[in-house]
Design a protein around this motif. Structure first.
Motif, PDB file in Angstrom:
ATOM      1  N   GLY A 168     -35.004 -14.216   7.016  1.00 26.36           N
ATOM      2  CA  GLY A 168     -34.804 -14.373   5.576  1.00 26.36           C
ATOM      3  C   GLY A 168     -33.447 -14.908   5.195  1.00 26.36           C
ATOM      4  O   GLY A 168     -32.827 -15.676   5.931  1.00 26.36           O
ATOM      5  N   HIS A 226     -29.738  -5.480  20.521  1.00 20.99           N
ATOM      6  CA  HIS A 226     -29.944  -6.725  19.764  1.00 20.99           C
ATOM      7  C   HIS A 226     -30.949  -7.616  20.503  1.00 20.99           C
ATOM      8  O   HIS A 226     -31.779  -8.276  19.887  1.00 20.99           O
ATOM      9  N   HIS A 279     -28.482   0.069  17.992  1.00 19.92           N
ATOM     10  CA  HIS A 279     -27.445  -0.985  17.936  1.00 19.92           C
ATOM     11  C   HIS A 279     -26.296  -0.537  17.038  1.00 19.92           C
ATOM     12  O   HIS A 279     -25.133  -0.843  17.304  1.00 19.92           O
TER      13      HIS A 279
HETATM   14  N1  LIG Z   1     -19.321  -2.464  11.331  1.00 23.87           N
HETATM   15  C1  LIG Z   1     -20.112  -2.556  10.303  1.00 23.87           C
HETATM   16  O1  LIG Z   1     -19.811  -2.045   9.209  1.00 23.87           O
HETATM   17  C2  LIG Z   1     -21.431  -3.298  10.437  1.00 23.87           C
HETATM   18  C3  LIG Z   1     -22.316  -3.305   9.382  1.00 23.87           C
HETATM   19  C4  LIG Z   1     -23.537  -3.971   9.531  1.00 23.87           C
HETATM   20  C5  LIG Z   1     -23.818  -4.639  10.712  1.00 23.87           C
HETATM   21  N2  LIG Z   1     -22.947  -4.628  11.729  1.00 23.87           N
HETATM   22  C6  LIG Z   1     -23.256  -5.329  13.017  1.00 23.87           C
HETATM   23  O2  LIG Z   1     -24.296  -6.251  12.849  1.00 23.87           O
HETATM   24  C7  LIG Z   1     -25.394  -5.920  13.720  1.00 23.87           C
HETATM   25  C8  LIG Z   1     -26.687  -6.293  13.047  1.00 23.87           C
HETATM   26  O3  LIG Z   1     -26.804  -5.517  11.858  1.00 23.87           O
HETATM   27  P1  LIG Z   1     -28.021  -5.688  10.880  1.00 23.87           P
HETATM   28  O4  LIG Z   1     -27.860  -4.650   9.823  1.00 23.87           O
HETATM   29  O5  LIG Z   1     -28.173  -7.132  10.485  1.00 23.87           O
HETATM   30  O6  LIG Z   1     -29.210  -5.288  11.890  1.00 23.87           O
HETATM   31  P2  LIG Z   1     -30.772  -5.408  11.717  1.00 23.87           P
HETATM   32  O7  LIG Z   1     -31.152  -5.314  10.275  1.00 23.87           O
HETATM   33  O8  LIG Z   1     -31.385  -4.434  12.648  1.00 23.87           O
HETATM   34  O9  LIG Z   1     -31.113  -6.911  12.167  1.00 23.87           O
HETATM   35  C9  LIG Z   1     -30.683  -7.451  13.387  1.00 23.87           C
HETATM   36  C10 LIG Z   1     -31.621  -8.581  13.797  1.00 23.87           C
HETATM   37  O10 LIG Z   1     -32.850  -8.040  14.265  1.00 23.87           O
HETATM   38  C11 LIG Z   1     -33.954  -8.475  13.451  1.00 23.87           C
HETATM   39  N3  LIG Z   1     -34.819  -7.316  13.279  1.00 23.87           N
HETATM   40  C12 LIG Z   1     -34.462  -6.099  12.818  1.00 23.87           C
HETATM   41  N4  LIG Z   1     -35.506  -5.241  12.838  1.00 23.87           N
HETATM   42  C13 LIG Z   1     -36.552  -5.950  13.318  1.00 23.87           C
HETATM   43  C14 LIG Z   1     -37.934  -5.625  13.561  1.00 23.87           C
HETATM   44  N5  LIG Z   1     -38.404  -4.404  13.329  1.00 23.87           N
HETATM   45  N6  LIG Z   1     -38.762  -6.586  14.029  1.00 23.87           N
HETATM   46  C15 LIG Z   1     -38.275  -7.835  14.292  1.00 23.87           C
HETATM   47  N7  LIG Z   1     -36.973  -8.208  14.086  1.00 23.87           N
HETATM   48  C16 LIG Z   1     -36.123  -7.278  13.608  1.00 23.87           C
HETATM   49  C17 LIG Z   1     -33.319  -8.944  12.156  1.00 23.87           C
HETATM   50  O11 LIG Z   1     -34.132  -9.908  11.511  1.00 23.87           O
HETATM   51  P3  LIG Z   1     -34.131 -10.091   9.898  1.00 23.87           P
HETATM   52  O12 LIG Z   1     -32.764 -10.604   9.544  1.00 23.87           O
HETATM   53  O13 LIG Z   1     -35.225 -11.040   9.668  1.00 23.87           O
HETATM   54  O14 LIG Z   1     -34.351  -8.718   9.295  1.00 23.87           O
HETATM   55  C18 LIG Z   1     -32.009  -9.537  12.667  1.00 23.87           C
HETATM   56  O15 LIG Z   1     -32.221 -10.798  13.207  1.00 23.87           O
HETATM   57  C19 LIG Z   1     -25.215  -4.423  13.998  1.00 23.87           C
HETATM   58  O16 LIG Z   1     -25.831  -3.989  15.179  1.00 23.87           O
HETATM   59  C20 LIG Z   1     -23.727  -4.358  14.094  1.00 23.87           C
HETATM   60  O17 LIG Z   1     -23.347  -4.861  15.349  1.00 23.87           O
HETATM   61  C21 LIG Z   1     -21.747  -3.981  11.608  1.00 23.87           C
END
Ligand SMILES: NC(=O)c1ccc[n+]([C@@H]2O[C@H](COP(=O)([O-])OP(=O)(O)OC[C@H]3O[C@@H](n4cnc5c(N)ncnc54)[C@H](OP(=O)(O)O)[C@@H]3O)[C@@H](O)[C@H]2O)c1
Length: 252
Positions: free
Chosen positions: A106, A162, A192
């Motif tokens: 998205g 990831h 993660h």
């Molecule tokens: N330090 C901080 O404050 C902070 C805050 C946020 C994130 N982060 C970092 O960023 C990383 C990613 O965070 P995020 O919030 O973007 O993680 P996320 O929502 O779990 O998404 C990570 C990736 O996985 C995909 N995904 C998630 N759930 C899925 C499912 N059930 N089926 C298929 N694909 C799925 C997402 O696709 P879509 O985009 O299409 O959903 C995206 O490409 C974290 O692990 C962390 O390392 C850090």
């Protein structure tokens, strides 16, 4: 571990970390103010959105450049240089994952991408600044080694999960959400995030400055609230899925 004296700058830093925590709780507790990306992309048509991959590059790239500049400017053997290097590794890894690992479905709010980018620039600057404030004689090398190991272990846990998320989508055009299985997904919806929290605790330890912990806590608080929303999202979307914790089994 260095406990800094209550100078004006240090007091301001503590107040800003506390304000950060309050803002995070306020924003993430309501669906309409939650950071608008991934599962929580806002549906409001009036919000300017950019593809998630681009949004994530906006979020992480400036901190890669900033930490690289710090590595070049700080004295090579000072532990603040190691902190800058760890920040560089963290953000560089995230940029790599954004380009080569994640499959996004998205868009991301352009405003939120800029906001998060500024938060990371500020966090990076503060962590490096705090490391420079620690007198050399106070640095505990054993703690630095432990923090470094925790950091790398956290980054590995984060990267591994990831990859699992990425493999849920067979092609880059697949935009569906599936139930993640394998690794620590057996116990928690957001392993993660657990990895990221471990890495940031490790980084805070390596700074050797107690003031790093309020900032690390603000980041952990954000991830905790996000994990709680993610758990609710999975339970609503996949009611038959095996129950798991939001973040830490038996605790949260
Ligand atoms: N330090 C901080 O404050 C902070 C805050 C946020 C994130 N982060 C970092 O960023 C990383 C990613 O965070 P995020 O919030 O973007 O993680 P996320 O929502 O779990 O998404 C990570 C990736 O996985 C995909 N995904 C998630 N759930 C899925 C499912 N059930 N089926 C298929 N694909 C799925 C997402 O696709 P879509 O985009 O299409 O959903 C995206 O490409 C974290 O692990 C962390 O390392 C850090």
């Amino acid at each position: 571990m260095y406990i800094p004296s209550p100078t004006t700058i240090n007091n301001l830093l503590v107040v800003s970390a506390l304000l950060g925590c309050i803002l995070v709780v306020y924003r993430e507790s309501k669906p309409e103010t939650r950071m608008g990306y991934s599962k929580f992309e806002q549906q409001d048509e009036s919000i300017l959105k950019i593809p998630s991959r681009m949004g994530m590059l906006v979020i992480y790239s400036p901190s890669v450049i900033l930490s690289l500049l710090a590595i070049m400017l700080l004295p090579p053997r000072h532990h603040s240089n190691w902190v800058a290097f760890m920040c560089f590794l963290h953000y560089f890894k995230r940029v790599y994952e954004v380009i080569r690992v994640h499959k996004y479905s998205g868009n991301t709010s352009a405003r939120d991408a800029c906001l998060i980018s500024m938060v990371y620039i500020t966090l990076t600057s503060i962590f490096i600044y705090l490391a420079t404030q620690v007198p050399f004689s106070i640095i505990d090398k054993r703690q630095v080694r432990f923090g470094t190991m925790l950091f790398f272990a956290g980054e590995l846990v984060n990267f591994y999960h990831h990859r699992i998320l990425s493999c849920l989508r067979k092609t880059s055009s697949d935009s569906g959400y599936k139930i993640p299985e394998g690794g620590l997904f057996k116990f928690t919806w957001c392993p993660h995030y657990v990895g990221e929290i471990m890495a940031f605790v490790g980084l805070a330890i390596v700074t050797q400055n107690m003031l790093a912990f309020p900032f690390q806590s603000a980041s952990a608080l954000y991830l905790g609230l996000r994990a709680s929303s993610t758990k609710a999202w999975y339970e609503n979307r996949f009611p038959a899925a095996v129950l798991r914790a939001a973040l830490i089994p038996g605790f949260f």
